[in-house]
Design an enzyme around this catalytic site. Structure first.
Site, PDB file in Angstrom:
ATOM      1  N   ASN A 209       0.858  -1.196   0.000  1.00 50.14           N
ATOM      2  CA  ASN A 209       0.000   0.000   0.000  1.00 50.14           C
ATOM      3  C   ASN A 209       0.889   1.239   0.000  1.00 50.14           C
ATOM      4  O   ASN A 209       2.112   1.127  -0.018  1.00 50.14           O
ATOM      5  CB  ASN A 209      -0.951  -0.035   1.208  1.00 50.14           C
ATOM      6  CG  ASN A 209      -0.189  -0.130   2.512  1.00 50.14           C
ATOM      7  OD1 ASN A 209       0.568   0.765   2.872  1.00 50.14           O
ATOM      8  ND2 ASN A 209      -0.348  -1.248   3.212  1.00 50.14           N
ATOM      9  N   LYS A 287       8.424 -17.100 -10.983  1.00 48.57           N
ATOM     10  CA  LYS A 287       7.749 -15.907 -11.482  1.00 48.57           C
ATOM     11  C   LYS A 287       6.531 -16.310 -12.324  1.00 48.57           C
ATOM     12  O   LYS A 287       6.643 -17.176 -13.195  1.00 48.57           O
ATOM     13  CB  LYS A 287       8.749 -15.116 -12.333  1.00 48.57           C
ATOM     14  CG  LYS A 287       8.246 -13.794 -12.797  1.00 48.57           C
ATOM     15  CD  LYS A 287       9.289 -13.115 -13.666  1.00 48.57           C
ATOM     16  CE  LYS A 287       8.667 -11.912 -14.351  1.00 48.57           C
ATOM     17  NZ  LYS A 287       9.413 -11.464 -15.500  1.00 48.57           N
ATOM     18  N   PRO A 303      -3.263 -11.953  10.131  1.00 50.85           N
ATOM     19  CA  PRO A 303      -3.645 -11.704  11.529  1.00 50.85           C
ATOM     20  C   PRO A 303      -3.809 -10.206  11.769  1.00 50.85           C
ATOM     21  O   PRO A 303      -3.113  -9.398  11.156  1.00 50.85           O
ATOM     22  CB  PRO A 303      -2.449 -12.247  12.327  1.00 50.85           C
ATOM     23  CG  PRO A 303      -1.321 -12.351  11.356  1.00 50.85           C
ATOM     24  CD  PRO A 303      -1.924 -12.518   9.994  1.00 50.85           C
ATOM     25  N   ASP A 304      -4.755  -9.841  12.623  1.00 52.38           N
ATOM     26  CA  ASP A 304      -4.900  -8.441  13.026  1.00 52.38           C
ATOM     27  C   ASP A 304      -4.000  -8.237  14.250  1.00 52.38           C
ATOM     28  O   ASP A 304      -4.277  -8.751  15.340  1.00 52.38           O
ATOM     29  CB  ASP A 304      -6.362  -8.135  13.357  1.00 52.38           C
ATOM     30  CG  ASP A 304      -6.562  -6.645  13.597  1.00 52.38           C
ATOM     31  OD1 ASP A 304      -5.718  -6.038  14.300  1.00 52.38           O
ATOM     32  OD2 ASP A 304      -7.536  -6.086  13.076  1.00 52.38           O
ATOM     33  N   ILE A 305      -2.914  -7.505  14.037  1.00 48.54           N
ATOM     34  CA  ILE A 305      -1.878  -7.408  15.079  1.00 48.54           C
ATOM     35  C   ILE A 305      -2.406  -6.651  16.305  1.00 48.54           C
ATOM     36  O   ILE A 305      -2.221  -7.079  17.440  1.00 48.54           O
ATOM     37  CB  ILE A 305      -0.624  -6.698  14.506  1.00 48.54           C
ATOM     38  CG1 ILE A 305      -0.116  -7.483  13.285  1.00 48.54           C
ATOM     39  CG2 ILE A 305       0.456  -6.560  15.568  1.00 48.54           C
ATOM     40  CD1 ILE A 305       0.914  -6.741  12.452  1.00 48.54           C
ATOM     41  N   PHE A 321      -4.672   3.351  14.982  1.00 45.85           N
ATOM     42  CA  PHE A 321      -4.915   4.357  13.954  1.00 45.85           C
ATOM     43  C   PHE A 321      -6.051   3.859  13.077  1.00 45.85           C
ATOM     44  O   PHE A 321      -6.243   2.644  12.952  1.00 45.85           O
ATOM     45  CB  PHE A 321      -3.661   4.576  13.094  1.00 45.85           C
ATOM     46  CG  PHE A 321      -2.790   5.685  13.610  1.00 45.85           C
ATOM     47  CD1 PHE A 321      -2.069   5.534  14.783  1.00 45.85           C
ATOM     48  CD2 PHE A 321      -2.714   6.889  12.921  1.00 45.85           C
ATOM     49  CE1 PHE A 321      -1.281   6.567  15.265  1.00 45.85           C
ATOM     50  CE2 PHE A 321      -1.925   7.929  13.400  1.00 45.85           C
ATOM     51  CZ  PHE A 321      -1.210   7.775  14.569  1.00 45.85           C
ATOM     52  N   LYS A 335     -14.312   1.329  14.843  1.00 49.93           N
ATOM     53  CA  LYS A 335     -13.020   0.629  14.890  1.00 49.93           C
ATOM     54  C   LYS A 335     -12.449   0.644  16.314  1.00 49.93           C
ATOM     55  O   LYS A 335     -11.886  -0.326  16.791  1.00 49.93           O
ATOM     56  CB  LYS A 335     -12.046   1.302  13.926  1.00 49.93           C
ATOM     57  CG  LYS A 335     -11.106   0.355  13.256  1.00 49.93           C
ATOM     58  CD  LYS A 335     -10.360   1.021  12.124  1.00 49.93           C
ATOM     59  CE  LYS A 335     -10.923   0.667  10.770  1.00 49.93           C
ATOM     60  NZ  LYS A 335     -10.154   1.173   9.652  1.00 49.93           N
ATOM     61  N   LYS A 339     -11.753  -2.810  18.102  1.00 45.55           N
ATOM     62  CA  LYS A 339     -10.370  -3.183  18.430  1.00 45.55           C
ATOM     63  C   LYS A 339     -10.087  -3.035  19.912  1.00 45.55           C
ATOM     64  O   LYS A 339      -8.997  -3.375  20.388  1.00 45.55           O
ATOM     65  CB  LYS A 339      -9.385  -2.330  17.627  1.00 45.55           C
ATOM     66  CG  LYS A 339      -9.595  -2.431  16.133  1.00 45.55           C
ATOM     67  CD  LYS A 339      -8.327  -2.701  15.368  1.00 45.55           C
ATOM     68  CE  LYS A 339      -8.669  -2.921  13.909  1.00 45.55           C
ATOM     69  NZ  LYS A 339      -7.572  -3.443  13.124  1.00 45.55           N
TER      70      LYS A 339
HETATM   71  N1  CTP Z   1      -3.936  -3.175  12.184  1.00 51.51           N
HETATM   72  C1  CTP Z   1      -3.147  -4.218  12.626  1.00 51.51           C
HETATM   73  N2  CTP Z   1      -3.139  -5.404  11.928  1.00 51.51           N
HETATM   74  C2  CTP Z   1      -3.878  -5.549  10.819  1.00 51.51           C
HETATM   75  C3  CTP Z   1      -4.681  -4.483  10.359  1.00 51.51           C
HETATM   76  C4  CTP Z   1      -4.686  -3.307  11.054  1.00 51.51           C
HETATM   77  O1  CTP Z   1      -2.467  -4.077  13.644  1.00 51.51           O
HETATM   78  N3  CTP Z   1      -3.843  -6.708  10.166  1.00 51.51           N
HETATM   79  C5  CTP Z   1      -3.967  -1.940  12.973  1.00 51.51           C
HETATM   80  C6  CTP Z   1      -3.399  -0.732  12.264  1.00 51.51           C
HETATM   81  O2  CTP Z   1      -2.030  -0.588  12.557  1.00 51.51           O
HETATM   82  C7  CTP Z   1      -4.248   0.401  12.849  1.00 51.51           C
HETATM   83  C8  CTP Z   1      -5.587  -0.260  13.101  1.00 51.51           C
HETATM   84  O3  CTP Z   1      -5.330  -1.654  13.204  1.00 51.51           O
HETATM   85  O4  CTP Z   1      -3.773   0.817  14.109  1.00 51.51           O
HETATM   86  C9  CTP Z   1      -6.625   0.011  12.040  1.00 51.51           C
HETATM   87  O5  CTP Z   1      -6.081  -0.298  10.777  1.00 51.51           O
HETATM   88  P1  CTP Z   1      -6.930   0.002   9.452  1.00 51.51           P
HETATM   89  O6  CTP Z   1      -6.115  -0.461   8.284  1.00 51.51           O
HETATM   90  O7  CTP Z   1      -7.432   1.422   9.469  1.00 51.51           O
HETATM   91  O8  CTP Z   1      -8.200  -0.874   9.641  1.00 51.51           O
HETATM   92  P2  CTP Z   1      -8.481  -2.405   9.502  1.00 51.51           P
HETATM   93  O9  CTP Z   1      -8.533  -3.008  10.856  1.00 51.51           O
HETATM   94  O10 CTP Z   1      -7.502  -3.057   8.559  1.00 51.51           O
HETATM   95  O11 CTP Z   1      -9.940  -2.395   8.908  1.00 51.51           O
HETATM   96  P3  CTP Z   1     -10.446  -1.959   7.418  1.00 51.51           P
HETATM   97  O12 CTP Z   1      -9.314  -2.310   6.479  1.00 51.51           O
HETATM   98  O13 CTP Z   1     -11.654  -2.781   7.210  1.00 51.51           O
HETATM   99  O14 CTP Z   1     -10.721  -0.464   7.481  1.00 51.51           O
END
Ligand code: CTP
Length: 403
Positions: A209, A287, A303-305, A321, A335, A339
């Site tokens: 991204n 490739k 995983p969502d950290i 954030f 959010k 979270k």
């Molecule tokens: N985050 C994280 N791990 C992930 C995704 C997000 O730790 N796999 C954390 C980001 O660092 C940020 C927060 O979660 O602090 C929100 O991230 P954001 O990208 O805005 O949201 P998402 O949880 O990914 O949700 P969405 O993409 O549906 O908006």
């Protein structure tokens, strides 16, 4: 600094960025700040003392033996009443002099004889900034309690592009306006994620991204300046690592694993990274060749950290954030609750990603706190100040990694 700056000594050393200091002094004076300009002889090659005198409305000093100061001791007298000395531009050579305590002209002597904070805004060519000698000097200055603002990255006078450019005058003014007791986070252990992640598709391609990492790095740098013991876990960026423990990772899974390995004993976790939510189910070992007209990728969730940290039995204080492309506050409130974070910083991707400036709304139990738009450094100060006010007196957790 514990109060807004009212009287500043602005030191100028030899560098083309001296032209920006002319505008900086104009902005400072406009705000009612008394500015005494001190120039090295190299600085006077780039811009005249007369220009700086006209802009500051005060005499300009260039000489250690200046007789205009009544007691004949300008090297002590000039900074005696000052709230801070700001050196802008600060050349590589001048920073090296500061490190060694050299005092062979008025400005270096003033810096050595001061009892007020010293702030430097470096300005130099990319290779000079990246040179290990300069980086060693930066680390030493920070250890000595000198506050560095910048440098910025971008196009340079020499035609190169990279890190080393002096911050824009308004960004320096913004950074100065923030009053931060320098020990606000002393003794706190803070873990920060920053930057994007890259999810490999095959040996030459990946999904990523547009995150530059600038916000996370600004928070890490500011937390260091506020006395915190910072660990930064960063995805790939073009930024110079701040002087703290820095762990470089590439994928979301690696970032997750690094966070889980480091989170034990942290007081605070700030998740600034733009983590890829999905990764290819399989990474192709060869490739991918273009045969068909379309190509489908099978993606699986990463995983969502942040969620993993907040669900630890005794998590550190967590800051999240939210980067949104629309309906900012609606999404951000949801959010924060989903979270389970006490503090969330919400920003629009159009106003935040990639640039040096941003606009943030902080959201906590008390509601919304919009911060003024400004440099990421200034916003980092404001966010950390707000956060420091929310930390319980002793927040050391005994967070443990999940099974
Ligand atoms: N985050 C994280 N791990 C992930 C995704 C997000 O730790 N796999 C954390 C980001 O660092 C940020 C927060 O979660 O602090 C929100 O991230 P954001 O990208 O805005 O949201 P998402 O949880 O990914 O949700 P969405 O993409 O549906 O908006």
């Amino acid at each position: 600094m514990t109060r807004p700056i009212q009287h500043l000594v602005v030191g100028m050393t030899g560098g083309i960025a001296a032209y920006k200091t002319a505008e900086l002094v104009r902005l400072l004076v406009k705000q009612g700040i008394r500015v005494d300009v001190v120039m090295t002889s190299a600085a006077t090659r780039f811009i005249t003392p007369l220009t700086m005198q006209a802009l500051s409305g005060r005499p300009v000093y260039t000489d250690l033996w200046d007789e205009r100061i009544a007691n004949g001791m300008p090297h002590i007298e000039l900074s005696r009443q000052a709230d801070a000395i700001l050196v802008a531009p600060a050349s590589a050579d001048f920073m090296a002099k500061l490190v060694h305590g050299a005092a062979d002209d008025l400005l270096s002597t003033l810096c050595l004889a001061r009892d007020c904070p010293l702030i430097v805004a470096p300005a130099m060519n990319r290779q000079m900034w990246e040179h290990p000698a300069t980086q060693r000097n930066v680390a030493q200055l920070q250890k000595d309690g000198v506050r560095l603002i910048g440098p910025d990255s971008g196009e340079q006078a020499c035609g190169e592009t990279g890190l080393g450019r002096m911050l824009e005058p308004q960004s320096i003014v913004d950074a100065l306006q923030v009053t931060c007791p320098s020990n606000l986070l002393a003794g706190k252990r803070i873990l920060i994620t920053a930057g994007p992640t890259i999810e490999a598709i095959d040996p030459v391609r990946g999904i990523t991204n547009f995150s530059s990492g600038k916000m996370g790095y600004a928070i890490a740098q500011t937390a260091i300046e506020m006395g915190a013991d910072v660990t930064l876990i960063s995805g790939p960026t073009a930024l110079a690592a701040p002087h703290c423990t820095t762990i470089q990772v590439t994928s979301a899974q690696q970032m997750h694993d690094a966070v889980m390995a480091e989170v034990i004993g942290q007081d605070v976790f700030i998740a600034v990274a733009a983590v890829a939510d999905y990764r290819p189910r399989e990474v192709q070992s060869q490739k991918i060749k273009k045969h068909a007209d379309t190509l489908q990728l099978d993606l699986v969730r990463n995983p969502d950290i942040l969620a993993a940290v907040t669900s630890l039995p005794r998590p550190p204080f967590c800051v999240g954030f939210a980067a949104e492309s629309g309906h900012l506050l609606d999404h951000a409130h949801k959010k924060r609750l989903q979270k389970n974070v006490p503090l969330l910083a919400a920003n629009l991707v159009s106003e935040a990603m990639g640039g040096d400036d941003s606009r943030i709304v902080l959201i906590d139990d008390q509601g919304e706190h919009p911060l003024p738009p400004g440099s990421k450094t200034m916003l980092a100060h404001m966010l950390l100040q707000h956060m420091a006010g929310m930390l319980p007196p002793s927040t050391t957790s005994d967070a443990s990694t999940p099974e």
